[in-house]
Write an enzyme that holds these catalytic residues in place. Structure first.
Site, PDB file in Angstrom:
ATOM      1  N   GLY A   1       0.814  -1.199   0.000  1.00  0.00           N
ATOM      2  CA  GLY A   1       0.000   0.000   0.000  1.00  0.00           C
ATOM      3  C   GLY A   1       0.851   1.254   0.000  1.00  0.00           C
TER       4      GLY A   1
ATOM      5  CD  GLU B   1       7.352   2.269   7.479  1.00  0.00           C
ATOM      6  OE1 GLU B   1       7.832   1.444   8.269  1.00  0.00           O
ATOM      7  OE2 GLU B   1       6.537   1.966   6.579  1.00  0.00           O
TER       8      GLU B   1
ATOM      9  CG  HIS C   1      -0.329   2.792   8.353  1.00  0.00           C
ATOM     10  ND1 HIS C   1      -0.808   1.816   9.202  1.00  0.00           N
ATOM     11  CD2 HIS C   1       0.926   2.411   8.019  1.00  0.00           C
ATOM     12  CE1 HIS C   1       0.125   0.894   9.374  1.00  0.00           C
ATOM     13  NE2 HIS C   1       1.196   1.242   8.658  1.00  0.00           N
ATOM     14  CD  GLU C   2       2.721   3.946   5.048  1.00  0.00           C
ATOM     15  OE1 GLU C   2       3.880   3.882   5.487  1.00  0.00           O
ATOM     16  OE2 GLU C   2       1.948   2.973   5.009  1.00  0.00           O
TER      17      GLU C   2
ATOM     18  CD  GLU D   1       4.196  -1.661   9.600  1.00  0.00           C
ATOM     19  OE1 GLU D   1       3.171  -0.968   9.446  1.00  0.00           O
ATOM     20  OE2 GLU D   1       5.248  -1.468   8.971  1.00  0.00           O
TER      21      GLU D   1
END
Length: 861
Positions: free
Chosen positions: A280, A283, A314-315, A337
Site C-alpha cells: 500500500g 514510510e 498510517h504512513e 505497524e
C-alpha cells in the site's frame, strides 16, 4: 553460506562490535537501462582488531578500500556480504560497485511508462533491500546519517529523505550553472547533492527519480513550516486529486503532533505515487512512496477513498512510530505497524470526515486478524523473528490488525489519557533511538499505574483468539442469571482478560434500538454479569458491543434468530457489522451452513449503504459460494447469487457507490445468457444502466467478465489494449488474457509467470488473478501437481516478493477439494527441510482448503 539471510544472533553480534556514524552514497543513474553505478563511503566505529561484514547485493564490486587498504573483491565479497578484517577503533570504508535495476518492486525499481517512454525509478528497502543499492550494515539498530549524491538526467525530479537541492549541470561548478529540473531538457545530465539525514535506519532511506509531476503545499507545525509535495507520473497527472491527499495529510499533522506532544521530526514531507508497487505504501522518512492504484482513473468506491486516507495517515504516523523511534530488531515490528494502524484509525475517526472509521476497522482489519490468528502460522504479536526470512513473511494480520486491536483494548483498559501520556513519555525519552517492548511498557505502567507485565504476557506474547459466548437464564421474561463464557483453541489455550461492553437491543418500530449497555472486565472461563439480572430479556443481546475487545463472539440462540429474521433492522453500522461478523465466523467454523450465509447476504445486498460493509458482504458471499458451499449445491447457489447481484445492480441508485460495487461483483459471476447479453451491451454502449458511466476501468471489468465466460477472445482484448495502452491497461489486459477459459490460456499464464522469469511484479500479479479466475474449476486440476513440483525452484530462484506472490497467487484455491488438500499435505510431509518462509506460506494454503472442506461438510448436512 548464509546467502541473503541474516539471523538475529548475527545482527546482535555485529552491533556489539560495530557502531555506525555516517554514509555517503553516490549513485550514477545514467549508465544504462540495466545497471547503475554506486559508491558508498561509511564511517563507523568498531572493537579494535575485530572482524565483521557489511551487506551488499550487487552484480559486481570493483573496489573495496578499508582504512586506506585495498581489499580484493574476489576474496572479500561473496554471498551478499563483504568481509571486513582487522577493524580499527574508527574506520572508513569505501565500496565501488555496479547495482542492478529491478522490476520486482524491491531495491531500485525501474519502470518505463508506455504512455510517453519516460523512465521512473523508486526504491523500496523494507525489510532488507537497501543493500541492493549501496553497501550497508542492514539492520535497524545500526542507525546513521545518510548523504546522497545522485547523477541523473537533468529534467528529472530527484526526491529523497532530505529537501531536494538545486542540481548542478555537467561541467558547471556549485553555485554557477545551476538549473531547476523544470528548465532542463532531455539529454542534459545533472548532479544533486542532498544534505545528510538525521540518524535513521537504512530501511527508511529512499530515492525517487524521474520526470514526476508535482503539486506543492506546506503545513504549519510545531517545528515551523514544513514543505509538502504530492508526486505522480506525468501521464497520471490528469487524475491526481492532490487536494484530497493534502487535506488528509494536514489533518494528520495536527492530530499526531498534539497526540504525541512531539513535533514532526523531518525537514519536509513528500508523498509519491509510484507504479508497479508491491504494497500500500512505505514510510520512508519524509519521502513516502504510495501505490499508484490510489490515483483514480475513474469512479471508485467510498471504501477505497477511505482506505487511501487511512494509508496516508498510517504512513504519517510512522514518522514517529518507526522512523523517529525504531525497534531494535524485527521481533518488535509490531511497535511500528500495530501502533501506526491504531494511531491512523484513531486520527481518522476523530479528525477527519470518516467518523465511522472504527466500524471500518472492525469490518476489515479485525476480520483479517481473526483469519490470520486461526491459521497454523499464527504467532504472538511480539514475534520471535530469528532471521530475515522469518521477518519477510511476517507482515501479516497479526502484526498489523491484531496488534492494533489489542492496543484498542489496552486504551480501554488503562484509559485514553494515561495511554496518551505514556506515548508522550516514550517519544520524549527514546527520540532517534531504538527500543524494545519493555521500553514502551515501562512508560505505560508509569502513567497508568497498572502492572502490565501479566497483560503483556497474555496479550502480546501468546497467540490465538478466544471465543466469547453469553449464557442467560430467565423467568417470565426477566433475566435471572447472566454470564460470559470464554474458550480457547487447544493449540493456543490461553484465556485472557477482556474489557468489553454488553448491549441489550429491542425491536422498536422495525429497528433494533439499544436499551441498556454494561461495560465490564471479564477473565477466566466464566464471568458473571450481575448488572443484567432483573432486566427484561432483550430481543438481541450483543457481547462486545462497541467492539472494544479482540475476540470471536457468538449470539445466544434467540438473539441469532432475531438478527437473522430481520437483518435490516440493525440500522447502526457498528452493531450490524458485529452481528454479521459473528454469522460469518460461524460459517467459517462450520457452525452455520454457507448456503444460509449467502441467503442472508442476498437479503442485505440491495439495502446496504455503508461502503465497507457492502464490500465485506460481497467478498464473504463470494468466498462462500466459490469454496464453502457443498459441491452438489454450488451451481444452484451460484446462479442464485448471480441473479441477486444482477437485480441489485439494476435497482441501485444511478451513479451510487452501491451500483459500482454490485456491478463489479455481478460481472465476476456473470455466465448466464441474460448476464452476458447485458455485459456486451454495456461494453458496446447499446445498453445502459441509469447513472453508470462506463469509464476505461469499468470497460476492463466488463471485458474480463466476458473473457472469463468465453465470450471475448484475444483479438478483442488486444483491441481494448490498443485503446488503453498504458501501464494499467497492460496489467488489465494480462488479467483478461489469463482469465480465458481454455487450456491454452492457462498454460500461457503459467509459463509466463511461473516457469519464466521476467514479468514485472504488477503484471505477474494480474496474470495470477486471471489464471485463478474460472467458472469451470476443471481447468485448474492439471496444476495441482505442477504447482507443488515448482515450489522449491521458484523459492530458490526468485526474489522474496516474486516468489511469495507466485506461491500464494498461483495456488488453485478455487478447487478446494480433498485432492488439493492431500497434495499440499504430502508436499509438506516430504519437505521438512524447505525454507521456513516457504513452508509457512504453503501451510497457510493447506489451512484454507481444510477450512473450506469443513464448511462444505456442514453445508451438505
Amino acid at each position: 553460506m548464509p546467502g541473503k539471510n541474516l539471523t538475529r544472533d548475527e545482527a546482535a553480534a555485529r552491533s556489539a562490535i560495530v557502531s555506525t556514524d555516517s554514509y555517503a552514497v553516490s549513485l550514477d543513474l545514467t549508465t544504462g537501462p540495466d545497471t547503475f553505478g554506486t559508491v558508498t563511503t561509511v564511517q563507523f566505529r568498531a572493537t579494535e582488531g575485530a572482524e565483521s561484514f557489511i551487506d551488499l547485493c550487487a552484480p559486481s564490486v570493483s573496489s573495496i578500500v578499508l582504512n586506506g587498504e585495498s581489499l580484493d573483491p574476489v576474496e572479500h565479497y561473496a554471498d551478499s556480504r563483504i568481509r571486513l578484517p582487522r577493524l580499527a577503533a574508527r574506520n572508513t570504508l569505501t565500496v565501488e560497485a555496479t547495482g542492478a535495476y529491478m522490476n520486482t518492486g524491491e531495491g531500485m525499481h525501474r519502470f518505463v511508462d508506455p504512455a510517453d517512454g519516460e523512465v521512473y525509478l523508486y526504491t523500496q528497502f523494507e525489510v532488507p533491500d537497501s543493500r541492493r543499492v549501496f553497501a550497508v550494515f542492514e539492520q535497524p539498530d545500526l542507525k546513521a546519517t545518510f548523504q546522497f549524491t545522485v547523477t541523473a538526467p537533468a529534467h528529472w525530479q530527484l526526491i529523497s529523505n532530505q529537501p531536494t537541492p538545486q542540481p548542478v549541470t555537467a561541467g558547471s561548478k556549485p553555485g554557477a550553472g545551476q538549473t531547476d529540473s523544470s528548465d532542463a531538457t532531455p539529454g542534459d545530465i545533472a548532479t544533486w547533492t542532498f544534505e545528510p539525514t538525521p540518524p535513521i535506519s537504512s530501511y527508511i532511506t529512499a530515492l525517487v527519480a524521474g520526470p514526476y509531476a508535482v503539486v506543492r503545499d506546506e503545513v504549519a507545525t510545531r517545528a515551523g513550516t514544513v514543505p509538502l509535495g504530492v508526486f505522480c507520473r506525468r501521464s497520471m497527472e490528469q487524475y491526481l486529486d492532490a487536494d484530497n491527499v493534502l487535506e488528509a495529510t494536514k489533518a494528520g499533522f495536527t492530530f499526531f503532533e498534539e497526540e504525541f506532544d512531539q513535533p514532526y521530526p523531518f525537514a519536509k514531507y513528500d508523498q509519491i505515487f509510484t507504479p508497479e508497487y508491491n504494497a500500500g505504501a512505505m514510510e520512508n522518512a519524509g519521502c513516502v512512496t504510495i501505490v499508484e492504484a490510489y490515483i483514480f482513473r475513474g469512479k471508485v468506491t467510498e471504501a477505497i477513498i477511505e482506505r487511501r486516507a487511512l494509508t496516508i495517515l498510517h504512513e504519517l504516523a510512522h514518522m514517529w512510530f518507526g522512523d523517529l523511534v525504531t525497534m531494535k530488531w524485527w521481533d518488535d515490528l509490531w511497535l511500528n505497524e500495530s501502533f501506526a494502524e491504531w494511531a491512523s484509525t484513531t486520527c481518522q475517526a476523530e479528525a477527519t470526515q470518516w467518523s465511522q472509521a472504527w466500524t471500518t476497522f472492525a469490518t476489515a482489519e479485525k476480520a483479517w486478524a481473526y483469519r490470520q490468528d486461526q491459521l497454523s502460522s499464527t504467532h504472538p504479536i511480539a514475534a520471535d523473528m530469528v532471521d530475515l526470512e522469518a521477518v519477510e513473511v511476517n507482515f501479516d494480520g497479526i502484526t498489523y490488525a491484531k496488534g492494533a486491536s489489542v492496543l484498542k483494548q489496552l486504551v480501554a483498559y488503562v484509559g485514553r489519557e494515561p495511554f496518551r501520556d505514556g506515548l508522550r513519555s516514550y517519544f520524549a525519552k527514546h527520540a532517534w533511538g531504538n527500543t524494545t517492548l519493555a521500553d514502551l511498557l515501562t512508560e505505560l505502567e508509569a502513567t497508568s499505574g497498572r502492572d502490565l507485565h501479566t497483560w503483556s504476557q497474555l496479550w502480546l506474547e501468546t497467540a490465538g483468539v478466544n471465543t466469547l459466548v453469553p449464557q442467560v437464564t430467565s423467568q417470565d421474561g426477566t433475566i435471572t442469571a447472566a454470564s460470559i463464557t470464554q474458550t480457547a483453541p487447544d493449540e493456543w489455550p490461553t484465556l485472557r482478560p477482556h474489557r468489553l461492553a454488553v448491549g441489550c437491543y429491542d425491536l422498536v418500530d422495525g429497528e433494533f434500538v439499544r436499551t441498556h449497555r454494561v461495560e465490564l472486565d471479564i477473565d477466566g472461563a466464566s464471568t458473571q454479569v450481575p448488572d443484567l439480572v432483573g432486566r427484561p430479556v432483550p430481543d438481541l443481546l450483543l457481547v462486545n458491543d462497541d467492539d472494544l475487545a479482540y475476540a470471536k463472539i457468538r449470539l445466544d440462540e434467540a438473539s441469532l434468530a432475531a438478527a437473522l429474521a430481520q437483518p435490516r433492522a440493525l440500522v447502526d453500522s457498528l452493531p450490524r457489522s458485529q452481528v454479521l461478523a459473528a454469522a460469518w465466523d460461524m460459517t467459517r467454523d462450520g457452525e452455520m451452513a454457507a448456503s444460509d450465509y449467502v441467503s442472508l447476504a442476498q437479503q442485505l445486498l440491495p439495502f446496504e449503504t455503508e461502503s465497507n460493509l457492502l464490500r465485506s458482504l460481497i467478498e464473504q458471499s463470494s468466498t462462500a459460494v466459490l469454496t464453502y458451499v457443498a459441491p452438489a449445491k454450488r451451481a444452484a447457489v451460484t446462479a442464485e447469487l448471480e441473479s441477486a447481484l444482477l437485480d441489485a445492480t439494476r435497482e441501485a441508485a444511478g451513479g451510487s457507490d452501491a451500483q459500482l460495487q454490485l456491478l463489479t461483483a455481478w460481472a465476476s459471476f456473470a455466465r448466464s445468457p441474460q448476464s452476458l447479453e447485458l455485459l456486451r451491451g454495456l461494453l458496446s454502449g447499446e445498453q445502459a444502466l441509469d447513472g453508470l458511466i462506463v469509464d476505461q476501468d469499468i470497460r476492463w471489468t466488463l471485458l474480463t467478465a466476458l473473457a472469463t465466460a468465453g465470450a471475448a477472445d484475444e483479438t478483442e482484448i488486444d483491441a481494448e489494449l490498443e485503446r488503453d495502452d498504458t501501464a494499467t491497461g497492460r496489467e488489465k489486459a494480462a488479467r483478461a488474457l489469463a482469465a480465458r477459459p481454455t487450456a491454452e490460456a492457462k498454460e500461457t499464464a503459467w509459463r509466463d509467470a511461473v516457469e519464466h522469469d521476467g514479468l514485472p511484479n504488477a503484471v505477474l500479479a494480474q496474470t495470477a488473478l486471471g489464471f485463478g479466475r474460472v467458472h469451470d474449476t476443471a481447468l485448474l486440476e492439471p496444476y495441482v501437481e505442477r504447482y507443488h513440483s515448482a515450489l522449491s525452484s521458484v523459492w530458490e530462484s526468485r526474489t522474496h516478493h516474486i516468489a511469495e506472490s507466485i506461491v500464494v497467487r498461483f495456488y488453485p484455491h478455487v478447487l478446494a477439494d480433498q485432492h488439493l488438500l492431500d497434495a499440499t499435505v504430502a508436499w509438506l510431509d516430504a519437505s521438512p527441510e524447505a525454507p521456513s518462509g516457504l513452508r509457512r506460506t504453503v501451510a497457510e494454503n493447506r489451512d484454507t482448503v481444510a477450512r473450506a472442506l469443513k464448511a462444505q461438510e456442514r453445508d451438505a448436512g
